[in-house]
Design an enzyme around this catalytic site. Structure first.
Site, PDB file in Angstrom:
ATOM      1  N   GLY A 233       6.670   3.010  -2.137  1.00  0.00           N
ATOM      2  CA  GLY A 233       6.927   4.345  -1.625  1.00  0.00           C
ATOM      3  C   GLY A 233       5.831   5.314  -2.013  1.00  0.00           C
ATOM      4  N   GLU A 253       3.881  -0.364  -5.421  1.00  0.00           N
ATOM      5  CA  GLU A 253       2.926  -0.314  -4.318  1.00  0.00           C
ATOM      6  C   GLU A 253       3.087   1.055  -3.693  1.00  0.00           C
ATOM      7  OE1 GLU A 253       1.361   0.211  -1.031  1.00  0.00           O
ATOM      8  OE2 GLU A 253       3.024  -0.997  -0.277  1.00  0.00           O
TER       9      GLU A 253
END
Length: 483
Positions: A233, A253
């Site tokens: 996110g 990530e």
């Protein structure tokens, strides 16, 4: 999709919840109408799901490699059977064009297939320990064990495949999990949970998929019963979660501001333009590796710019359920308005608008800007929309330096026939991945994937994610017997 609004029930400890719960509306991102309703989990539901994952951890860890592989292969088979159904739901809940949704389902199948193959390749090693005279005698056996219950928080832009990149590695190594899908796009994750519900040899209660309000979501971050938190996110949310995650391992990530260089000698200019268009506007730019900045050598600059603009103007924008639509609506009108505002600000600060720049509702026109200054939001932050920034360069090393001039570092691209330049970019670009002769938007689901700087920590890509889901142990043995 039209007709009756379907209700989806959350998955708690591997079972659909039949009791009454508050429902969340999931809108059709193109029409704005309610397309489905999903149950919202309560704080107690999350607590029970974590308890169930803890209880299931020993049995999950005890599964044989052949059993884990069977779970994954049966999931592949079910995904293939339901591929078109899932693609239609993906398009409704996310707004992505149907051809992109079908591609996401195909990638999800690949992800689970790779996980099935990797599930039988969790290797240890024999380790000689006689590194000096005083250590003559001991030897070691190294083995890897599942880490335990995993907390998963997934995003809305790839609501099926980015869930798969968390779930498939967990199944491959034998970890139970509790998944929080994005509240704007929870349906495909719930369908994946539904696929896992029938008896597939997994431990009772090992899986939960819980759409949950922000107020009740904190346990996914702070609860110490989880041994790992994996989050995909936005950067600010991710770093805040990491700061509050306590002792558990964290995989993140996060965002990107992906650059791409077009050298003065490229393998095929028509191919290059095609891949640049895809990198800049695939899925409306709503991807962490969307090609946001494009640096073109001065020798090719005018030609590339002219052909790029000509191709952009041919892109079909509109109804995502039509097979030839390239750009559908953004995830919300609010997000489209933000992108439109950033484009206006870029022009006010001195950038030149080459095409696009306007929107209608949640649909943003594909937009190309030139020479946007560093202090504009469209240059310094992740725009997450169908916008590409053009820049001209003359010196390759300076172009690489400019690519690095960002606090992000996820992926970059370079088009060149010069392997010296390719390796220079590989060694000097401050990113987790360099894509040669394609845009930075390329991701193969088996590759290591993740970023440097503000783009995250650790790596996804099934084999590499599995490493984070495993703990390494060593058995040191000393031979004390006398023959």
């Amino acid at each position: 999709m039209t007709g009756e609004v379907k209700e989806y029930r959350l998955l708690l400890a591997s079972k659909p919840v039949e009791a009454d719960r508050e429902f969340l509306d999931v809108t059709n991102k193109y029409t704005g109408e309610v397309g489905a309703k999903v149950q919202l989990a309560t704080h107690d539901d999350v607590d029970k799901a974590i308890d169930a994952a803890v209880a299931a951890a020993p049995a999950m860890a005890a599964l044989g490699a052949f059993e884990r592989k069977a779970i994954l292969e049966k999931t592949v088979a079910e995904l293939k059977k339901r591929a078109e159904e899932i693609a239609q739901i993906l398009t409704m809940e996310s707004g992505k064009p149907i051809k992109d949704a079908r591609g996401e389902v195909a990638r999800t199948i690949d992800t689970f297939q790779v996980a099935a193959e990797e599930s039988v390749r969790i290797y240890g090693e024999h380790m000689p320990l006689d590194i000096s005279a005083r250590n003559k005698g001991p030897q070691g056996i190294v083995k890897k064990f599942p880490i335990g219950p995993v907390s998963m928080v997934s995003p809305w832009n790839f609501p099926l495949n980015l869930v798969a990149h968390k779930v498939a590695p967990a199944l491959a190594v034998g970890c139970p999990f509790v998944l929080k899908p994005a509240s704007r796009t929870p349906l495909s994750a719930l369908i994946l949970g539904d696929i896992l519900v029938p008896d597939r040899g997994a431990a009772k209660g090992a899986f939960s998929v819980l759409p949950v309000s922000r107020a009740d979501a904190d346990m996914f971050t702070v609860d110490e019963r989880f041994k790992l938190l994996t989050f995909t996110g936005s950067g600010p949310v991710g770093w805040d979660m990491k700061a509050r995650a306590g002792k558990k391992k964290v995989v993140m990530e996060l965002g990107g501001n992906a650059p791409c260089i077009v050298d003065d000698y490229v393998p095929d200019l028509d191919y290059t333009i095609q891949r640049l268009i895809n990198g800049g506007f695939y899925q409306g730019g709503q991807s962490c590796i969307h090609m946001q900045r494009l640096y073109v050598h001065e020798r090719l600059y005018d030609e590339v710019k002219a052909e790029f603009l000509a191709q952009v103007k041919k892109l079909k924008v509109g109804n995502p359920f039509e097979d030839d639509t390239f750009i559908g609506p953004m995830i919300s009108e609010k997000d489209a308005t933000r992108v439109e505002d950033w484009v206006k600000e870029a022009v006010e600060k001195g950038g030149k608008l080459l095409c696009g720049g306007s929107r209608k509702g949640a649909v943003m026109q594909p937009t190309v800007l030139e020479d946007v200054p560093m202090d504009a939001m469209a240059r310094k932050e992740e725009i997450f929309g169908p916008v590409v920034l053009f820049y001209k360069y003359s010196d390759f090393k300076e172009a690489v330096k400019e690519c690095n001039n960002t606090h992000y570092g996820l992926q970059s691209g370079i088009f060149t026939k010069d392997l010296n330049k390719a390796f220079y970019a590989f060694e000097h670009m401050e990113v987790g991945g360099v894509i040669l002769n394609d845009s930075p938007a390329l991701r193969v689901d088996s590759q290591p994937y993740g970023g440097l700087k503000d783009s995250g920590i650790q790596r996804e890509g099934v084999k590499y994610a599995m490493e984070d889901y495993l703990e390494t142990k060593v058995l040191v043995m000393r031979n004390v017997g006398v023959l």
